[in-house]
Write a protein that holds these residues in place. Sequence first.
Motif, PDB file in Angstrom:
ATOM      1  N   GLY A   1      36.479  -8.897  11.881  1.00  0.00           N
ATOM      2  CA  GLY A   1      36.089 -10.242  11.539  1.00  0.00           C
ATOM      3  C   GLY A   1      34.620 -10.408  11.256  1.00  0.00           C
ATOM      4  N   ARG A   2      34.069 -11.507  11.782  1.00  0.00           N
ATOM      5  CA  ARG A   2      32.686 -11.882  11.484  1.00  0.00           C
ATOM      6  C   ARG A   2      31.686 -10.824  11.955  1.00  0.00           C
ATOM      7  NH1 ARG A   2      30.395 -17.096  10.400  1.00  0.00           N
ATOM      8  NH2 ARG A   2      32.434 -18.059  10.779  1.00  0.00           N
ATOM      9  N   LEU A   3      31.983 -10.149  13.061  1.00  0.00           N
ATOM     10  CA  LEU A   3      31.029  -9.160  13.568  1.00  0.00           C
ATOM     11  C   LEU A   3      30.878  -7.980  12.618  1.00  0.00           C
ATOM     12  CD1 LEU A   3      31.739  -9.017  17.413  1.00  0.00           C
ATOM     13  CD2 LEU A   3      30.017 -10.326  16.175  1.00  0.00           C
ATOM     14  N   GLY A   4      31.874  -7.736  11.792  1.00  0.00           N
ATOM     15  CA  GLY A   4      31.783  -6.646  10.828  1.00  0.00           C
ATOM     16  C   GLY A   4      31.295  -7.087   9.460  1.00  0.00           C
ATOM     17  N   MET A   5      30.855  -8.322   9.351  1.00  0.00           N
ATOM     18  CA  MET A   5      30.431  -8.880   8.065  1.00  0.00           C
ATOM     19  C   MET A   5      29.069  -8.341   7.650  1.00  0.00           C
ATOM     20  SD  MET A   5      30.239 -12.956   7.219  1.00  0.00           S
ATOM     21  CE  MET A   5      28.494 -13.301   7.429  1.00  0.00           C
ATOM     22  N   ASP A   6      28.855  -8.231   6.366  1.00  0.00           N
ATOM     23  CA  ASP A   6      27.556  -7.834   5.822  1.00  0.00           C
ATOM     24  C   ASP A   6      26.525  -8.893   6.192  1.00  0.00           C
ATOM     25  OD1 ASP A   6      25.318  -7.254   4.310  1.00  0.00           O
ATOM     26  OD2 ASP A   6      26.433  -6.834   2.472  1.00  0.00           O
ATOM     27  N   PRO A   7      25.512  -8.554   7.009  1.00  0.00           N
ATOM     28  CA  PRO A   7      24.532  -9.564   7.429  1.00  0.00           C
ATOM     29  C   PRO A   7      23.691 -10.099   6.276  1.00  0.00           C
ATOM     30  CG  PRO A   7      23.835  -7.381   8.114  1.00  0.00           C
ATOM     31  CD  PRO A   7      25.236  -7.234   7.601  1.00  0.00           C
ATOM     32  N   GLY A   8      23.787  -9.476   5.131  1.00  0.00           N
ATOM     33  CA  GLY A   8      23.058  -9.972   3.976  1.00  0.00           C
ATOM     34  C   GLY A   8      23.797 -11.036   3.196  1.00  0.00           C
TER      35      GLY A   8
ATOM     36  N   GLU B   1      35.649 -14.359  15.342  1.00  0.00           N
ATOM     37  CA  GLU B   1      34.371 -13.764  15.709  1.00  0.00           C
ATOM     38  C   GLU B   1      34.431 -12.242  15.672  1.00  0.00           C
ATOM     39  OE1 GLU B   1      31.134 -15.050  18.887  1.00  0.00           O
ATOM     40  OE2 GLU B   1      32.887 -14.121  19.822  1.00  0.00           O
ATOM     41  N   ASP B   2      35.473 -11.661  16.260  1.00  0.00           N
ATOM     42  CA  ASP B   2      35.547 -10.206  16.295  1.00  0.00           C
ATOM     43  C   ASP B   2      36.876  -9.675  15.760  1.00  0.00           C
ATOM     44  OD1 ASP B   2      37.091 -11.094  18.384  1.00  0.00           O
ATOM     45  OD2 ASP B   2      36.427  -9.561  19.799  1.00  0.00           O
ATOM     46  N   SER B   3      37.552 -10.470  14.930  1.00  0.00           N
ATOM     47  CA  SER B   3      38.771 -10.004  14.274  1.00  0.00           C
ATOM     48  C   SER B   3      39.133 -10.974  13.159  1.00  0.00           C
ATOM     49  CB  SER B   3      39.934  -9.898  15.267  1.00  0.00           C
ATOM     50  OG  SER B   3      40.315 -11.184  15.713  1.00  0.00           O
ATOM     51  N   PHE B   4      39.894 -10.471  12.198  1.00  0.00           N
ATOM     52  CA  PHE B   4      40.598 -11.341  11.273  1.00  0.00           C
ATOM     53  C   PHE B   4      41.922 -11.705  11.932  1.00  0.00           C
ATOM     54  CE2 PHE B   4      38.069  -8.660   8.346  1.00  0.00           C
ATOM     55  CZ  PHE B   4      37.336  -9.660   7.708  1.00  0.00           C
ATOM     56  N   ALA B   5      42.466 -12.848  11.514  1.00  0.00           N
ATOM     57  CA  ALA B   5      43.730 -13.274  12.103  1.00  0.00           C
ATOM     58  C   ALA B   5      44.666 -13.769  11.018  1.00  0.00           C
ATOM     59  CB  ALA B   5      43.501 -14.373  13.127  1.00  0.00           C
ATOM     60  N   LEU B   6      45.929 -13.387  11.124  1.00  0.00           N
ATOM     61  CA  LEU B   6      47.015 -13.985  10.372  1.00  0.00           C
ATOM     62  C   LEU B   6      47.940 -14.627  11.400  1.00  0.00           C
ATOM     63  CD1 LEU B   6      47.937 -11.247   7.725  1.00  0.00           C
ATOM     64  CD2 LEU B   6      46.648 -13.353   7.360  1.00  0.00           C
ATOM     65  N   SER B   7      48.262 -15.874  11.213  1.00  0.00           N
ATOM     66  CA  SER B   7      49.061 -16.561  12.219  1.00  0.00           C
ATOM     67  C   SER B   7      50.126 -17.407  11.542  1.00  0.00           C
ATOM     68  CB  SER B   7      48.172 -17.454  13.096  1.00  0.00           C
ATOM     69  OG  SER B   7      47.520 -18.435  12.297  1.00  0.00           O
ATOM     70  N   GLY B   8      51.160 -17.727  12.298  1.00  0.00           N
ATOM     71  CA  GLY B   8      52.229 -18.576  11.788  1.00  0.00           C
ATOM     72  C   GLY B   8      53.138 -19.019  12.904  1.00  0.00           C
ATOM     73  N   THR B   9      53.842 -20.112  12.660  1.00  0.00           N
ATOM     74  CA  THR B   9      54.861 -20.595  13.593  1.00  0.00           C
ATOM     75  C   THR B   9      56.163 -20.728  12.833  1.00  0.00           C
ATOM     76  OG1 THR B   9      53.226 -21.811  14.890  1.00  0.00           O
ATOM     77  CG2 THR B   9      55.524 -22.443  15.158  1.00  0.00           C
ATOM     78  N   THR B  10      57.238 -20.225  13.414  1.00  0.00           N
ATOM     79  CA  THR B  10      58.506 -20.186  12.691  1.00  0.00           C
ATOM     80  C   THR B  10      59.653 -20.448  13.653  1.00  0.00           C
ATOM     81  OG1 THR B  10      59.802 -18.862  11.130  1.00  0.00           O
ATOM     82  CG2 THR B  10      58.789 -17.687  12.968  1.00  0.00           C
ATOM     83  N   THR B  11      60.859 -20.221  13.158  1.00  0.00           N
ATOM     84  CA  THR B  11      62.083 -20.389  13.944  1.00  0.00           C
ATOM     85  C   THR B  11      62.882 -19.093  13.885  1.00  0.00           C
ATOM     86  OG1 THR B  11      63.362 -21.166  12.053  1.00  0.00           O
ATOM     87  CG2 THR B  11      62.155 -22.833  13.314  1.00  0.00           C
ATOM     88  N   PRO B  12      63.873 -18.932  14.754  1.00  0.00           N
ATOM     89  CA  PRO B  12      64.700 -17.712  14.657  1.00  0.00           C
ATOM     90  C   PRO B  12      65.325 -17.527  13.285  1.00  0.00           C
ATOM     91  CG  PRO B  12      65.062 -18.784  16.772  1.00  0.00           C
ATOM     92  CD  PRO B  12      64.192 -19.713  15.974  1.00  0.00           C
ATOM     93  N   ASP B  13      65.749 -18.613  12.643  1.00  0.00           N
ATOM     94  CA  ASP B  13      66.381 -18.496  11.329  1.00  0.00           C
ATOM     95  C   ASP B  13      65.408 -18.016  10.255  1.00  0.00           C
ATOM     96  OD1 ASP B  13      68.782 -19.318  12.347  1.00  0.00           O
ATOM     97  OD2 ASP B  13      68.596 -21.395  11.664  1.00  0.00           O
ATOM     98  N   ASP B  14      64.129 -18.350  10.383  1.00  0.00           N
ATOM     99  CA  ASP B  14      63.142 -18.019   9.357  1.00  0.00           C
ATOM    100  C   ASP B  14      62.210 -16.882   9.772  1.00  0.00           C
ATOM    101  OD1 ASP B  14      63.958 -19.884   7.451  1.00  0.00           O
ATOM    102  OD2 ASP B  14      62.838 -21.495   8.422  1.00  0.00           O
ATOM    103  N   LEU B  15      62.529 -16.224  10.874  1.00  0.00           N
ATOM    104  CA  LEU B  15      61.637 -15.198  11.400  1.00  0.00           C
ATOM    105  C   LEU B  15      61.449 -14.034  10.428  1.00  0.00           C
ATOM    106  CD1 LEU B  15      59.919 -14.098  13.691  1.00  0.00           C
ATOM    107  CD2 LEU B  15      62.004 -13.314  14.820  1.00  0.00           C
ATOM    108  N   ALA B  16      62.512 -13.611   9.773  1.00  0.00           N
ATOM    109  CA  ALA B  16      62.401 -12.489   8.833  1.00  0.00           C
ATOM    110  C   ALA B  16      61.452 -12.844   7.696  1.00  0.00           C
ATOM    111  CB  ALA B  16      63.777 -12.109   8.289  1.00  0.00           C
ATOM    112  N   LEU B  17      61.605 -14.034   7.130  1.00  0.00           N
ATOM    113  CA  LEU B  17      60.740 -14.462   6.028  1.00  0.00           C
ATOM    114  C   LEU B  17      59.297 -14.607   6.496  1.00  0.00           C
ATOM    115  CD1 LEU B  17      60.397 -15.387   3.118  1.00  0.00           C
ATOM    116  CD2 LEU B  17      61.133 -17.682   3.816  1.00  0.00           C
ATOM    117  N   GLN B  18      59.085 -15.094   7.720  1.00  0.00           N
ATOM    118  CA  GLN B  18      57.735 -15.232   8.254  1.00  0.00           C
ATOM    119  C   GLN B  18      57.049 -13.870   8.333  1.00  0.00           C
ATOM    120  OE1 GLN B  18      55.871 -18.077   9.371  1.00  0.00           O
ATOM    121  NE2 GLN B  18      54.263 -16.527   9.379  1.00  0.00           N
ATOM    122  N   LEU B  19      57.734 -12.872   8.833  1.00  0.00           N
ATOM    123  CA  LEU B  19      57.163 -11.531   8.933  1.00  0.00           C
ATOM    124  C   LEU B  19      56.919 -10.931   7.548  1.00  0.00           C
ATOM    125  CD1 LEU B  19      59.328 -10.275  11.906  1.00  0.00           C
ATOM    126  CD2 LEU B  19      56.830 -10.390  11.916  1.00  0.00           C
ATOM    127  N   GLN B  20      57.808 -11.198   6.612  1.00  0.00           N
ATOM    128  CA  GLN B  20      57.599 -10.714   5.246  1.00  0.00           C
ATOM    129  C   GLN B  20      56.358 -11.348   4.625  1.00  0.00           C
ATOM    130  OE1 GLN B  20      61.326 -11.785   3.514  1.00  0.00           O
ATOM    131  NE2 GLN B  20      62.440 -10.040   4.396  1.00  0.00           N
TER     132      GLN B  20
END
Length: 972
Positions: free
Chosen positions: A589-596, A638-657
Amino acid sequence: MRNPAPLVLSLALAAAAVFLMVRKPDPAPSPSEESPTAEAAVAEAPAAADPADRIPSPWPQSVSDIPADSDIQFGTLENGMRFIILPNDEPPKRLSVRLHIAAGSLMEADDQQGLAHFLEHMVFNGTKHFTPAELIPRMQRLGIAFGAHANAYTSFDETVYMLDLPDLSEPTLDLAFTVMRDFADGALLSQEEIDKERGVILSEMNSRDSIGYRIMKKQFQALLPDSLITRRFPIGQADVIENAQRDRFVDFYHRYYTPSRMTFVVVGDLSTDDVRQRIEKSFGNFAEPENPGGNPDLGKVETTPSTEPLVFSDAELPATSLSMMWIKPFEDRIDNRENRAEAMRLALANAMIGRRFDRLSKESDAAILEGSASSQDLFRAVTIGSVDVTVTEGRLDDAVTILEHEYRRALEHGFTEAELAEAKANVLNYYEQQVANRESRRSDSLATWIARTINERSVLSSPETDLEVAKSILEEVTPKDCHAAFLEFWKDSQPRLVMTAKEAPEDIAQQLSTRFAEAATQPVEAPEEAEVKTFAYTDFGPSGMVADRSTAEDLGITRLTLSNGITVNLKPTDFDKNRISLLARIGHGRLGMDPGKPGLAEFTDAVVNEGGIGEHSAEELRRILAGRNVGSGFGVGEDSFALSGTTTPDDLALQLQLMTAQLLHPGTRQEAIDQFRRSVPMIYQQLRHNAGGAQQKMSAWLRNDDPRFSFPEEPDTLLAYTADDILPWLAEDFTSAAIELNVVGDFDPETLEPLILSTFGALPQRPAATELPEAQRTVTFPKAPQEKEFTYQSRIERGQSMVIWKVPGPRGNEEQFRRFNLVADILADRLREEIREKLGASYSPSAQAAGSLGLDDFGFLLTASIGKPNDIPTLNEASRRIAADLAENGADEDELTRARTPMLAELEKSLRDNGYWLGTVLNGSTQDPRRFDLARHRIEDVRSITLDEINALAKKYLNSESALSVSILPVP
């Protein structure tokens, strides 16, 4: 980075959101005077427009073909007071109560402006059963924390008191029902306490002041010139706050805090019979006065206003907005199937217009940043229709054309099948999820929702009934129906063009009229049917395997190490039904960003979130995913990139895809870059004229102005960034850094596991961990003692005092940081007593412990107080003095108990919160295995904290020589 909605988007929403005076309650003073009596003069109080309308009765379901939820018990005491009881066991062994009073600022006489809200403060300042020094400490000792468990608000037409109880012990229940009865008719309203509270109210008035608030008041006054609404904003008038005497408070309290205006709401894990008995015991002898106050005449609503555009300007506004507004008298309709169908057809039409604006805002040379359409009822007196756009800087003429054309396109041509299918899918999904999540509804949210429906007079129907009604409407509705609903709403209207802007030339109204008239002469074509594509990312190659499996049985957590090196943490839960939360932690994340490249994180965040994924634009994804519980949010942490989501059991496969596709093909489309660039002038305008800009500079200063945490001084830096600045940074981590996937919620591990293996498990090989050099985790904290000033350009007379003490950071030091949190809570309580209650210099002084889990040894204790600019030195000095006294003389056991007990209540509550397990326990646990042990022992650890530990930390860190005194001040 979202653009703010146009300031005139909806006056109704403004009333519901901006003017609700949500606040931490005040302590109670001594019972030095008798309870209010009928002594107060009543001549100037509003007379009832319709005496029968004083009580919102009968219950809405009694005149509707929609039944109320059978789990809810409705009742009325002999005195006319109503109650609503809903048994609910989430969270277990807890109760939420709300006292709704159908009275607010609209009921005030001219010399009472602001007293409805002032009275909300005063009921905490001395009652029949609680002296000034008793109420807050009593609550704290029982685990009832202000803000978290106790709150209140005053609006135009209602006042609501709220308590969320941390347990069902007899002392807690007894206090709750006693307090609520005292609020109803037991306030002492001593003149001494009224005089003491004036400064607090004036400070709150100052803290809530803003350019947006001032402009909105002007809009109310211009659009509703003959309405009482424009003269009864809840915060009131300063001269009334400064001078009103006790009789004017008693008059309002006696006439409007009456049984017939009150509804007591109880939701939680307690039997209905028990609750009913407690209500009857507490409120049964509460008598209706002989001469109760009536509802006011809200005045005339002008339905044929001038066609001349309204223009409001102020140099501090963030952007130009345009609205077409239609105001008409409210038409009272019962909540039944027919009227719900009519409302849904119009809502669908508005949603489809909003989506058209979405698409236009993403065009390469778009003249608007966003847009919407809405219709709202205001206090059962006014109905407002609004079509709005936020204007790209320098594109006013084109935005006027877009606004007129899209409004007329809807009037002349209606909507397409594809547009309606998308809107219907989203609406139906909403109601389906309400049913699926029924067992997980939280008592506090339910109680607040019920209280806020009382004045609306809507049926409290069950989620199942709501879904059945919605389905029956959606199955029948056609584009033609939605077109007819839109035409019906806007028929006979003379929409008023309203503009708010940073600058307004003298002839701008005429220019707007001319441009609008020109646009109205141009033909508009019917919308085209849009193709809905098929999601392109369902196959990522051969599935991976589970290389290792371990289980923390006591925590219910399973850790998988996949054959490609990715770590997966799984925590099935049963307290949030049909909901699954996912968080992928990637790289640095941000900690690995080019300080320039200062500001690159903000640029990347905005572009990736609006850039879609490889084969699909963001717009295409919205159509593809309509009606599905799927979405992937990207964030630069701050110290990572994040991918996040909220889903349901029916849509879990599509969420992971979807999340896997975003990892492989992050979107950096030019349309997203262009959209961000168009928002840059507004971003800098806000930073320049808002205290948040000064706070951002302060935050960077605390990190030695490290470019990774700084924002560029000039917009040209941001405007110069391209996809070539994003892709190398993302590629390094997205393709070769460690990945940790965390999943919490209502899932079956045996079903989930193959879905993970076919998505994240199919990705190329990853390392188990990728550590940053320690130098990248280090920043230099400013040396103390030191005084520092940050400024922003504003004529609003509001400054902020912040005093900061360096302490060891929470990274690898969580146990000690818990103790700093308790030190901060004790300090905050002392600030409230001294700065708010005694000095009246700041409405809501606070203290907190803050720090970083990414940076090494970065932590601090902070006090914050908002006040008049001239008072900031005094607030800084007071904060240092109060902290120094805590350092020198220490806290006592009672203070520790009053800080710790609410904290323990919150810790217990969080055990049934997916957000806690996902964000605090699992996130980052691969690299920091201590997180599991910290979760195991945190409650035991907090209980073990001693007064000696707290006082030792205060003594070591809170002395004046260690303080950074920061002043945030407005300048012309």
